[in-house]
Scaffold this motif. Structure first.
Motif, short mmCIF file in Angstrom:
data_model
loop_
_atom_site.label_atom_id
_atom_site.label_comp_id
_atom_site.label_asym_id
_atom_site.label_seq_id
_atom_site.Cartn_x
_atom_site.Cartn_y
_atom_site.Cartn_z
N GLU A 1 36.58 35.90 -0.85
CA GLU A 1 37.61 35.99 -0.90
C GLU A 1 37.93 35.20 0.54
O GLU A 1 37.08 35.53 2.02
CB GLU A 1 38.38 37.73 -0.39
CG GLU A 1 38.84 37.77 -2.63
CD GLU A 1 39.37 37.21 -3.45
OE1 GLU A 1 39.55 36.27 -3.04
OE2 GLU A 1 38.52 37.49 -4.37
N GLU A 2 38.55 34.59 -0.08
CA GLU A 2 38.75 33.71 1.86
C GLU A 2 39.31 34.87 2.76
O GLU A 2 40.23 34.83 2.87
CB GLU A 2 40.43 32.61 1.40
CG GLU A 2 40.84 32.04 3.00
CD GLU A 2 41.53 31.14 2.12
OE1 GLU A 2 42.35 30.39 2.94
OE2 GLU A 2 41.93 30.16 0.86
N LYS B 1 33.55 30.39 -0.53
CA LYS B 1 34.82 31.22 -0.63
C LYS B 1 35.36 30.11 -2.02
O LYS B 1 35.38 29.92 -2.28
CB LYS B 1 35.85 30.75 0.32
CG LYS B 1 36.03 31.70 2.03
CD LYS B 1 35.42 32.59 1.97
CE LYS B 1 35.58 33.26 3.54
NZ LYS B 1 34.13 32.22 4.37
N TYR B 2 36.23 31.80 -2.59
CA TYR B 2 36.67 31.12 -3.95
C TYR B 2 37.22 30.82 -4.01
O TYR B 2 38.30 30.37 -2.95
CB TYR B 2 37.38 32.74 -4.56
CG TYR B 2 36.25 33.96 -5.18
CD1 TYR B 2 35.05 34.01 -6.25
CD2 TYR B 2 35.69 35.62 -4.70
CE1 TYR B 2 34.18 34.67 -7.04
CE2 TYR B 2 34.88 35.40 -4.65
CZ TYR B 2 34.59 35.91 -5.51
OH TYR B 2 33.62 36.81 -6.25
N PHE B 3 37.44 29.57 -5.13
CA PHE B 3 38.74 28.88 -5.60
C PHE B 3 40.09 29.49 -5.54
O PHE B 3 39.90 30.71 -6.80
CB PHE B 3 38.93 27.77 -6.90
CG PHE B 3 37.91 26.77 -5.89
CD1 PHE B 3 37.88 25.46 -5.83
CD2 PHE B 3 36.42 26.65 -5.66
CE1 PHE B 3 37.86 24.10 -5.21
CE2 PHE B 3 35.64 25.83 -4.96
CZ PHE B 3 36.31 24.26 -5.07
N PRO B 4 41.33 29.56 -5.93
CA PRO B 4 42.67 30.44 -6.04
C PRO B 4 42.28 30.38 -7.70
O PRO B 4 41.84 29.47 -8.16
CB PRO B 4 44.04 29.40 -5.72
CG PRO B 4 43.11 28.63 -4.61
CD PRO B 4 41.30 28.34 -4.90
N ASP B 5 42.97 31.18 -7.98
CA ASP B 5 42.77 31.69 -9.63
C ASP B 5 44.03 30.58 -10.13
O ASP B 5 43.03 30.17 -11.25
CB ASP B 5 43.39 33.20 -9.49
CG ASP B 5 43.16 34.60 -9.28
OD1 ASP B 5 42.05 33.86 -9.10
OD2 ASP B 5 43.52 35.77 -9.26
N LYS B 6 44.71 29.98 -9.67
CA LYS B 6 45.49 28.97 -10.27
C LYS B 6 45.01 27.24 -9.53
O LYS B 6 45.80 26.20 -10.33
CB LYS B 6 47.08 28.60 -9.63
CG LYS B 6 48.11 30.35 -10.23
CD LYS B 6 49.22 30.17 -9.99
CE LYS B 6 50.02 31.72 -10.78
NZ LYS B 6 51.07 31.59 -9.68
N PHE B 7 43.77 27.56 -9.88
CA PHE B 7 43.02 26.29 -8.91
C PHE B 7 43.39 25.75 -10.83
O PHE B 7 41.77 26.66 -10.92
CB PHE B 7 41.88 26.01 -8.09
CG PHE B 7 41.43 25.00 -7.69
CD1 PHE B 7 42.32 24.15 -6.50
CD2 PHE B 7 40.57 24.52 -8.65
CE1 PHE B 7 41.74 22.90 -6.67
CE2 PHE B 7 39.21 23.28 -7.26
CZ PHE B 7 40.63 21.97 -6.71
N ARG C 1 34.69 30.33 -10.44
CA ARG C 1 35.51 29.63 -9.29
C ARG C 1 35.34 29.77 -8.00
O ARG C 1 35.14 29.78 -6.97
CB ARG C 1 36.42 30.24 -8.92
CG ARG C 1 37.54 31.04 -10.57
CD ARG C 1 39.40 30.86 -10.68
NE ARG C 1 39.92 30.28 -10.16
CZ ARG C 1 40.16 29.52 -11.23
NH1 ARG C 1 39.42 29.24 -12.11
NH2 ARG C 1 40.77 28.33 -11.12
N ARG D 1 37.34 22.36 -0.35
CA ARG D 1 37.50 23.75 -0.69
C ARG D 1 37.65 23.39 1.44
O ARG D 1 38.76 24.40 1.62
CB ARG D 1 36.42 24.54 -0.52
CG ARG D 1 36.46 26.16 -0.82
CD ARG D 1 38.33 26.05 -1.78
NE ARG D 1 38.69 28.04 -1.24
CZ ARG D 1 39.05 28.15 -1.34
NH1 ARG D 1 39.97 27.59 -1.20
NH2 ARG D 1 39.70 29.40 -1.65
#
Length: 494
Positions: A493-494, A28-34, A485, A423
């Motif tokens: 996507e999560e 799963k992708y890490f969040p954009d703001k991570f 990411r 994650r």
């Protein structure tokens, strides 16, 4: 908003296993703001430039035979990494209390060359879209302050607070993430208890408790100074970084489960509990008071906070930093005999690592990524789910120039699995993690270990005049993770 920094992993595994053979890396992708970043500290840089003053590590590594490693120090050339075409979102570094701009450690003398150095560095980070993550104190007590008592004397609270105020005044308009202390356990337990680190004071079962008591007051005072004087205009966040392994029960017995919780409270709760929950953990207060009485002390060796001090310290965080590298097994043991006191006897737990676990150049770092999720989940449940950023996580090689550049199956593997369990903790356990910083950006001076253990993404050739930096394969992998990411070739996507 309360925010917290942590560094750990965890997973529901068979007790004691180093790795789950069936485990699948999180896709799963890490969040954009991570926030992804790298870290180092001021002491790992040049030690005597631009009017820098002397600290306890400068003094001891140059004058004592205890450490065999003279300081062939790295040059402080951070900008060469800013320009490596990475997409880092944060770089963690510390400001030297006695270095660059406050050479004596006292506020009466400010070195303008040092002030300009930090301003230039912070500006370069900001110009490249990189958020500074600044630690105010990373073990390097000014030598002059140490000689008049250091962290065993209450007076240092006010001097540290004034130092922090000056830092906020000088750099706070451009820094939004502050950490008051890095790994206070190393300053206190190893600096004033076991004597393993500078200033090498051996005061088992006493010095580390006095040091911690004073340091927590200093942390709280700095936090309140920022909250009262600077937050309204600077809008930053102030936390503290605390380090801990995960402590895995050796069996599922009630005794070993209790041993795990006790060890976590003595390692982590010792520092976190007064800040997040108010006062020291009850298990510490009870055990140390009982053993102190049996040893002949009139009062507990663990100092008591007044109610006023409890109220002053409680809640002094916006986020918490956790440094996490590895895991230990723990098991219950018979109560240690009464005799010479020590923190280890006060804890009363058998602690060990499984010899089958994959190791590193550092005997204390074993590859146990599942511990990350477990410690993060424990912190969430113990401290009401604070926001977390991983401030240190990494593994060391032995620094062989010809061999350790190819670290894909070693360091890249370590990062991939630790980040994967992190994650998992975010998705499956709802842990509020907002960032992760690798230790370390480049090979550097590892305290009493000198240059025998190297954690860097970049290899430094200390035999060359310009300290040539060469990226290891792990640097390429981590750069890709930051860019995509994603920990694997394809994410969803999560």
């Amino acid at each position: 908003m309360k925010v917290i920094l942590f560094l750990c992993l965890s997973c529901i595994l068979t007790v004691g296993r180093a790795q789950d053979d069936d485990y699948v890396v999180n896709n799963k992708y890490f969040p954009d703001k991570f926030m992804f970043g790298c870290a180092t500290a001021s002491y790992q840089g040049a030690w005597d430039e631009d009017g820098k003053g002397q600290n306890i590590w400068d003094n001891l590594t140059h004058t004592l035979s205890r450490t065999a490693y003279r300081k062939i120090r790295t040059m402080e050339t951070w900008p060469c990494y800013v320009k490596e075409n990475w997409v880092l979102t944060t770089i963690g570094f510390s400001i030297s209390w006695s270095g660059k701009y406050l050479p004596t450690g006292f506020p009466y003398k400010i070195n303008e060359a040092g002030v300009q150095y930090y301003r230039n560095f912070i500006k370069e980070l900001k110009d490249n879209g990189i958020e500074p993550l600044v630690t105010i104190f990373h073990w390097d007590t000014p030598q002059g302050l140490h000689e008049v008592g250091g962290w065993l004397s209450e007076f240092i609270v006010d001097y540290y607070a004034e130092y922090a105020r000056i830092v906020f005044q000088l750099f706070g308009d451009d820094v939004k993430y502050w950490l008051t202390f890095n790994e206070p356990k190393q300053t206190c337990q190893q600096g004033y208890g076991s004597g393993e680190k500078a200033p090498f004071v051996q005061s088992h079962g006493l010095g580390e408790y006095i040091c911690t008591h004073i340091l927590l007051k200093a942390h709280a005072k700095a936090w309140h100074i920022y909250d009262d004087e600077f937050r309204p205009t600077q809008n930053g966040l102030v936390g503290i970084t605390i380090d801990t392994p995960w402590f895995e029960p050796n069996t599922t017995s009630d005794e070993d489960l209790e041993a795990s919780e006790r060890q976590l409270q003595f390692e982590f709760g010792w520092y976190a509990n007064p800040i997040f929950n108010g006062d020291y953990p009850e298990i510490m207060k009870t055990r140390i008071a009982n053993r102190s009485a049996l040893e002949g002390f009139q009062t507990s060796r663990l100092p008591e906070f007044t109610q006023e001090e409890i109220d002053f310290i409680n809640g002094t965080f916006d986020y918490l930093g956790l440094n996490h590298y590895s895991t230990y097994m723990v098991s219950a043991m018979p109560e240690p005999e009464i005799g010479d006191p020590s923190w280890e006897k006060d804890t009363g737990i058998a602690v060990f690592q499984d010899p089958s676990w994959e190791g590193s150049a550092s005997d204390w770092v074993k590859v146990t990524p599942w511990g990350m999720r477990k410690i993060l989940k424990w912190v969430k449940e113990t401290y009401n789910n604070p926001a977390i950023i991983i401030t240190e996580n990494g593994i060391s090689d032995n620094g062989t120039l010809s061999e350790d550049l190819d670290d894909e199956s070693f360091r890249s593997h370590y990062y991939k699995y630790y980040l994967s369990y992190l994650r998992d903790a975010m998705i499956e356990d709802g842990v509020n993690v907002f960032g992760y910083t690798v230790w370390s950006l480049m090979d550097n001076f590892e305290w009493t270990r000198g240059y025998t253990e190297k954690f860097g993404l970049y290899q430094v050739d200390f035999s060359s005049g310009n300290r040539t930096r060469t990226p290891k394969k792990s640097a390429t992998y981590y750069s890709k993770v930051i860019s995509t990411r994603c920990l694997v070739d394809t994410c969803e996507e999560e």
